[in-house]
Design an enzyme around this catalytic site. Structure first.
Site, PDB file in Angstrom:
ATOM      1  N   CYS A   1       2.527  -3.581   4.296  1.00 34.99           N
ATOM      2  CA  CYS A   1       1.640  -2.429   4.622  1.00 34.99           C
ATOM      3  C   CYS A   1       2.461  -1.860   5.784  1.00 34.99           C
ATOM      4  O   CYS A   1       3.524  -2.044   6.013  1.00 34.99           O
ATOM      5  CB  CYS A   1       0.267  -2.977   4.619  1.00 34.99           C
ATOM      6  SG  CYS A   1       0.027  -3.885   5.979  1.00 34.99           S
TER       7      CYS A   1
ATOM      8  N   ASP B   1       0.867  -1.275   0.001  1.00 38.25           N
ATOM      9  CA  ASP B   1      -0.132  -0.131  -0.055  1.00 38.25           C
ATOM     10  C   ASP B   1       0.870   1.270   0.011  1.00 38.25           C
ATOM     11  O   ASP B   1       2.265   1.082  -0.061  1.00 38.25           O
ATOM     12  CB  ASP B   1      -0.948  -0.120   1.199  1.00 38.25           C
ATOM     13  CG  ASP B   1      -0.315   0.340   2.643  1.00 38.25           C
ATOM     14  OD1 ASP B   1       0.942   0.372   2.748  1.00 38.25           O
ATOM     15  OD2 ASP B   1      -1.123   0.122   3.604  1.00 38.25           O
TER      16      ASP B   1
ATOM     17  N   HIS C   1       4.716 -32.251   9.734  1.00 40.78           N
ATOM     18  CA  HIS C   1       4.106 -31.187   9.492  1.00 40.78           C
ATOM     19  C   HIS C   1       3.179 -31.188   8.442  1.00 40.78           C
ATOM     20  O   HIS C   1       1.978 -30.423   8.706  1.00 40.78           O
ATOM     21  CB  HIS C   1       5.107 -29.687   9.052  1.00 40.78           C
ATOM     22  CG  HIS C   1       6.321 -29.692  10.031  1.00 40.78           C
ATOM     23  ND1 HIS C   1       5.961 -29.262  11.233  1.00 40.78           N
ATOM     24  CD2 HIS C   1       7.695 -30.040   9.867  1.00 40.78           C
ATOM     25  CE1 HIS C   1       7.344 -29.177  11.958  1.00 40.78           C
ATOM     26  NE2 HIS C   1       8.271 -29.525  11.190  1.00 40.78           N
TER      27      HIS C   1
ATOM     28  N   HIS D   1       7.751 -25.312   8.540  1.00 39.47           N
ATOM     29  CA  HIS D   1       6.888 -26.046   9.339  1.00 39.47           C
ATOM     30  C   HIS D   1       5.380 -25.760   8.702  1.00 39.47           C
ATOM     31  O   HIS D   1       4.602 -26.722   8.803  1.00 39.47           O
ATOM     32  CB  HIS D   1       6.772 -25.468  10.855  1.00 39.47           C
ATOM     33  CG  HIS D   1       7.815 -25.879  11.569  1.00 39.47           C
ATOM     34  ND1 HIS D   1       8.343 -25.730  12.903  1.00 39.47           N
ATOM     35  CD2 HIS D   1       9.168 -26.482  11.217  1.00 39.47           C
ATOM     36  CE1 HIS D   1       9.312 -26.119  13.441  1.00 39.47           C
ATOM     37  NE2 HIS D   1      10.051 -26.660  12.331  1.00 39.47           N
TER      38      HIS D   1
ATOM     39  N   THR E   1       1.709  -2.302   8.923  1.00 34.11           N
ATOM     40  CA  THR E   1       2.153  -3.318   9.955  1.00 34.11           C
ATOM     41  C   THR E   1       2.408  -4.755   9.375  1.00 34.11           C
ATOM     42  O   THR E   1       2.918  -5.838  10.018  1.00 34.11           O
ATOM     43  CB  THR E   1       1.085  -3.454  11.321  1.00 34.11           C
ATOM     44  OG1 THR E   1      -0.194  -3.882  10.451  1.00 34.11           O
ATOM     45  CG2 THR E   1       0.919  -2.196  11.953  1.00 34.11           C
TER      46      THR E   1
END
Length: 148
Positions: free
Chosen positions: A65, A8, A133, A98, A67
């Site tokens: 972005c 963004d 996994h 994993h 965060t």
């Protein structure tokens, strides 16, 4: 390898630096993020990158972005996407080993460029371990199918 990258307005500068960093490593980059500093909506770019990865038009994706949270949430709404937000290299590596993540996200307001490069390197250099996994990845896929 081809990586789709999206961002963004908040992450424009970091996207440009990460894109250049990847290209210097010889990695092809498909940039579907904004190139404008004008306010925009991160879900648009999360979905664009996720669709490229889900449709195998890119091997994996990177989203940025403020965060990393919102853009990764958007990407995770696309079937087959396992986007993980990472603010340090250890989680990035383990997310691939994993959880077989196919999109990496981080925040331009959370990590600096050198740390972002380290996170990207750990994620790109890690390989999915499979084995014990895989059952959990299959369980995640079943949840996705039940809720589509």
């Amino acid at each position: 390898m081809k990586i789709a990258i999206g961002n963004d307005h908040v992450a424009l500068e970091m996207k440009l630096k990460i894109k250049e960093y990847l290209q210097e490593k010889g990695i092809a980059v498909t940039d579907v993020g904004t190139d404008s500093p004008e306010r925009c909506d991160y879900p648009i770019y999360g979905e664009k990158v996720a669709n490229l990865v889900a449709h195998k038009e890119a091997d994996c994706g990177i989203l940025i972005c403020g965060t990393g949270v919102g853009i990764s949430l958007s990407a995770n709404k696309v079937n087959g996407i396992r986007a993980c937000i990472c603010s340090e290299p250890y989680s990035a590596r383990l997310s691939k080993q994993h959880n077989n993540t196919n999109i990496l996200a981080f925040g331009a307001r959370v990590v600096g460029i050198e740390l972002a490069k380290m996170i990207v390197d750990e994620w790109l250099n890690a390989e999915y371990e499979g084995g014990r996994h895989q059952n959990r990845i299959d369980m995640i896929s079943e949840i996705e199918k039940r809720n589509s």
